[in-house]
Design a protein around this motif. Structure first.
Motif, PDB file in Angstrom:
ATOM      1  N   GLY A 147     -38.549 -45.855 -98.914  1.00 51.02           N
ATOM      2  CA  GLY A 147     -38.391 -46.545 -97.627  1.00 51.02           C
ATOM      3  C   GLY A 147     -38.463 -48.042 -97.792  1.00 51.02           C
ATOM      4  O   GLY A 147     -38.346 -48.576 -98.905  1.00 51.02           O
ATOM      5  N   GLU A 148     -38.678 -48.730 -96.679  1.00 49.10           N
ATOM      6  CA  GLU A 148     -38.597 -50.188 -96.704  1.00 49.10           C
ATOM      7  C   GLU A 148     -39.693 -50.785 -97.593  1.00 49.10           C
ATOM      8  O   GLU A 148     -40.837 -50.347 -97.563  1.00 49.10           O
ATOM      9  CB  GLU A 148     -38.702 -50.773 -95.290  1.00 49.10           C
ATOM     10  N   ARG A 149     -39.306 -51.800 -98.345  1.00 46.16           N
ATOM     11  CA  ARG A 149     -40.238 -52.390 -99.294  1.00 46.16           C
ATOM     12  C   ARG A 149     -39.848 -53.832 -99.582  1.00 46.16           C
ATOM     13  O   ARG A 149     -38.727 -54.253 -99.335  1.00 46.16           O
ATOM     14  CB  ARG A 149     -40.210 -51.602-100.603  1.00 46.16           C
ATOM     15  N   THR A 150     -40.835 -54.558-100.135  1.00 43.87           N
ATOM     16  CA  THR A 150     -40.482 -55.856-100.705  1.00 43.87           C
ATOM     17  C   THR A 150     -40.221 -55.648-102.195  1.00 43.87           C
ATOM     18  O   THR A 150     -39.946 -54.523-102.620  1.00 43.87           O
ATOM     19  CB  THR A 150     -41.605 -56.889-100.478  1.00 43.87           C
ATOM     20  N   PHE A 151     -40.339 -56.689-102.973  1.00 42.67           N
ATOM     21  CA  PHE A 151     -39.763 -56.661-104.310  1.00 42.67           C
ATOM     22  C   PHE A 151     -40.851 -56.723-105.377  1.00 42.67           C
ATOM     23  O   PHE A 151     -40.876 -57.577-106.257  1.00 42.67           O
ATOM     24  CB  PHE A 151     -38.702 -57.752-104.389  1.00 42.67           C
ATOM     25  N   ILE A 152     -41.756 -55.765-105.212  1.00 39.57           N
ATOM     26  CA  ILE A 152     -42.963 -55.645-106.024  1.00 39.57           C
ATOM     27  C   ILE A 152     -42.987 -54.243-106.627  1.00 39.57           C
ATOM     28  O   ILE A 152     -42.655 -53.279-105.943  1.00 39.57           O
ATOM     29  CB  ILE A 152     -44.205 -55.830-105.117  1.00 39.57           C
ATOM     30  N   VAL A 153     -43.389 -54.153-107.888  1.00 45.31           N
ATOM     31  CA  VAL A 153     -43.665 -52.838-108.475  1.00 45.31           C
ATOM     32  C   VAL A 153     -45.026 -52.894-109.150  1.00 45.31           C
ATOM     33  O   VAL A 153     -45.277 -53.764-109.988  1.00 45.31           O
ATOM     34  CB  VAL A 153     -42.587 -52.425-109.508  1.00 45.31           C
ATOM     35  N   SER A 154     -45.897 -51.967-108.763  1.00 47.66           N
ATOM     36  CA  SER A 154     -47.217 -51.863-109.370  1.00 47.66           C
ATOM     37  C   SER A 154     -47.267 -50.625-110.260  1.00 47.66           C
ATOM     38  O   SER A 154     -46.696 -49.589-109.914  1.00 47.66           O
ATOM     39  CB  SER A 154     -48.301 -51.742-108.286  1.00 47.66           C
ATOM     40  N   CYS A 155     -47.925 -50.744-111.400  1.00 43.73           N
ATOM     41  CA  CYS A 155     -48.028 -49.589-112.297  1.00 43.73           C
ATOM     42  C   CYS A 155     -49.274 -49.698-113.165  1.00 43.73           C
ATOM     43  O   CYS A 155     -49.999 -50.696-113.102  1.00 43.73           O
ATOM     44  CB  CYS A 155     -46.778 -49.487-113.183  1.00 43.73           C
ATOM     45  N   ARG A 156     -49.510 -48.656-113.940  1.00 43.94           N
ATOM     46  CA  ARG A 156     -50.567 -48.679-114.963  1.00 43.94           C
ATOM     47  C   ARG A 156     -49.991 -48.186-116.282  1.00 43.94           C
ATOM     48  O   ARG A 156     -49.059 -47.377-116.299  1.00 43.94           O
ATOM     49  CB  ARG A 156     -51.728 -47.778-114.539  1.00 43.94           C
ATOM     50  N   LEU A 157     -50.523 -48.662-117.368  1.00 41.69           N
ATOM     51  CA  LEU A 157     -50.079 -48.231-118.692  1.00 41.69           C
ATOM     52  C   LEU A 157     -51.148 -47.325-119.286  1.00 41.69           C
ATOM     53  O   LEU A 157     -52.246 -47.790-119.581  1.00 41.69           O
ATOM     54  CB  LEU A 157     -49.897 -49.444-119.611  1.00 41.69           C
ATOM     55  N   PRO A 158     -50.828 -46.049-119.463  1.00 44.21           N
ATOM     56  CA  PRO A 158     -51.823 -45.126-120.012  1.00 44.21           C
ATOM     57  C   PRO A 158     -52.350 -45.662-121.348  1.00 44.21           C
ATOM     58  O   PRO A 158     -51.581 -46.119-122.193  1.00 44.21           O
ATOM     59  CB  PRO A 158     -51.034 -43.831-120.229  1.00 44.21           C
TER      60      PRO A 158
END
Lengths: 383, 383
Positions: free
Chosen positions: A303-314
């Motif tokens: 859905g609607e979003r801005t231009f950010i991606v959050s993640c974690r590195l195992p």
């Protein structure tokens, strides 16, 4: 390493903190400002076409309001939010806010709660970091809050709220509505005649491409905010209190004019060079999907979003990732809680937080490809 | 008109409002700053040699204190004064201040008085605008104030107080002492080990030659100031309150870094190019004496002073003088109350105020001569 040939390093992917680069020519514009004889704009008169009043006009245009005097210029969104929350005259009522808010919203509210000035209710968000509509409405029904404070877009996941719907619901129950548009202004159209926001706090140094040291607070006609910080106003110096005229009433002291000369330049540039949200959305989606393929744990946002991606590195400590990305590969992003401590409980990144990549209109495909290659190496690295 | 051949017009004699020109090269320095990838200096760490910490170091050097962490960077002196006055924890005590204060001091105190938080006592000044020592001491003896707030130099007449003596007296009676150094920092040596100031509020855009949008508050070790405005701090985001670390505790939100890049440049430039107070004093004296000879009513100041001359022109309306000086002759000064409403009762310029000329290190003899010629014409004019 692949894909570096068309990619200038460092790669800046921390635009949700502050955008870089700023608008082309901003430095020269501010430099030129320092050569102009100062006239104390905005202090002695309200009609002159000076830096501050031109900036107010551009901001009014951006929010589609007729009256620039309702735009209070601040040094950052934090100041704007404090002016709003501490100045709206709370005494004993309930305030509702959400788990996706930044500490610039939460901490002023916690302070009032601790002093016994308000009762604070916090609406949970879903796994993407978006406010849960039913919970929002249920709490408004239950508590009839004097004030609601709502983020338009999460600075952690980029999830965007349906602010039209959420604010309208609060407004119908006669709450005062304060919108935090720090992560959305400069990206999405904002029309104060259509959204039920009594106040909108925003920053100038993120997607408006202005300097750090700029921000603002829109206050709808009829909403009275008492000043917390007071001082000289240039005019009506005989009064013991701040004069009633807006925006002077909420702008004591010498304003940061050079910074607003920079913001004015950015606002004009942005008007002539509209942002392509489609390009940014495509890059964001490709970054998100690429990160998943490389084996990171991504907080996916539908859905609607801005231009950010959050993640974690195992297998990686967050701070270590940030350090290695910057020092070894020249990729600047941000790791941790991002000043939004509550959202992580809901998106599965508590207690340490996430690695956040945030792109701007200037981010290129090559930068995304390079970043994905580097992340792939880290995931596979034996460290 | 005589004496214009070596005199560039406009002539800027409003340096007590904001200095002009700023330090040579300031614009280029700020422009260069915009080209640097942002690192959110001052947010994530305290050891890096970044803009804000370098600026804090230079300011600590200027005040001759060892600990830069006691310097809170603000957007202006007004913010600094509000942080100090509203954050020092007053509840029911007496506060003593003086008739020579600026509204940036008076209005926060009036606000607390109106709310019933303090009892306010105002010490009169003499006909030059200098605090009357006997009155100061008498009131401190009588009221044992929790806080005293004192201006080092009047922004209306330039009269300088003996702050060593006045603050020492208050400190011996266990008052907390707050000095407003807005009109003196950058001109006079300041040594926090010698003067009994618990807090010093100052601006960066007057005699420090920095940009509007800069200022600061020095807080002595051991003096606790509670934050009024709160928000994100970049680190320790999990805390509901502001972290205890100084200066972070009192600096919520993204700091105005480009403005402080400009101030840093000015501080360095000023260190390498010390100001000649003798030259400024001579020009001020000549301006004062010249204005008297031309037939204006000058507020004469004997003894220590800054570089300001206030006067009135018989037969002229104040605003008209300001308008004519600027529009017809290119002389920029300031007329009115100068945000210091009380002093005029004592110096004979109530209720309208004065015409104020304020020179800087860059003011030339030719500019003073030209100004005196023009004033002579106005005095003799049939208007």
């Amino acid at each position: 390493m692949k894909n570096t040939k068309n990619c200038n390093i460092p790669v800046y992917l921390n635009n949700a903190a502050t955008s870089f680069p700023k608008s082309p020519g901003i430095g020269e514009e501010v430099a030129a400002f320092f050569k102009k004889i100062p006239k104390h704009p905005g202090r002695a008169g309200t009609t002159s076409e000076d830096t501050l009043s031109l900036c107010r006009k551009e901001l009014a245009h951006l929010l589609k309001t007729e009256d620039p005097s309702r735009l209070v210029l601040c040094k950052n969104a934090t100041e704007a939010l404090n002016i709003a929350v501490l100045g709206i005259g709370l005494k004993g009522e309930v305030v509702i806010t959400t788990a996706m808010e930044h500490n610039s919203v939460l901490r002023p509210l916690y302070l009032l709660e601790k002093k016994g000035v308000i009762r604070l209710e916090i609406v949970p968000c879903d796994a993407e970091g978006r406010v849960i509509k039913e919970q929002w409405e249920k709490r408004i029904d239950e508590f009839s809050p004097k004030l609601v404070v709502l983020n338009q877009a999460s600075n952690v996941t980029g999830a965007v709220n349906n602010i039209e719907e959420l604010l309208k619901y609060a407004k119908e129950k006669e709450s005062i509505t304060l919108l935090d548009a720090s992560q959305s202004i400069g990206l999405f159209d904002m029309d104060v005649s259509r959204i039920a926001a009594d106040m909108i706090a925003f920053t100038g140094h993120k997607y408006l491409l202005g300097p750090s040291g700029t921000g603002g607070l829109y206050i709808k006609e009829g909403i009275e905010v008492e000043p917390v910080f007071v001082g000289g106003t240039g005019i009506r110096s005989d009064l013991k209190e701040m004069p009633p005229e807006m925006p002077l009433r909420l702008e004591p002291g010498t304003p940061p004019v050079p910074a607003f000369a920079g913001l004015l330049h950015s606002l004009k540039w942005q008007k002539e060079n509209p942002v392509s949200l489609e390009k940014m959305a495509n890059l964001t989606r490709d970054l998100e999907q690429g990160l998943i393929k490389k084996g990171t744990e991504v907080i996916e946002v539908a859905g609607e979003r801005t231009f950010i991606v959050s993640c974690r590195l195992p297998g990686w400590d967050l701070k270590e990732v940030g350090y290695v990305l910057e020092r070894s590969f020249g990729i600047i992003c941000r790791t941790g809680l991002h000043c939004a401590p509550l959202i992580h409980e809901y998106i599965g990144t508590a207690p340490a937080g996430s690695i956040r990549f945030s792109i701007s209109r200037f981010t290129t495909r090559e930068e995304i490809d390079y970043t994905l290659d580097v992340i792939g190496e880290l995931v596979n690295a034996d460290h």
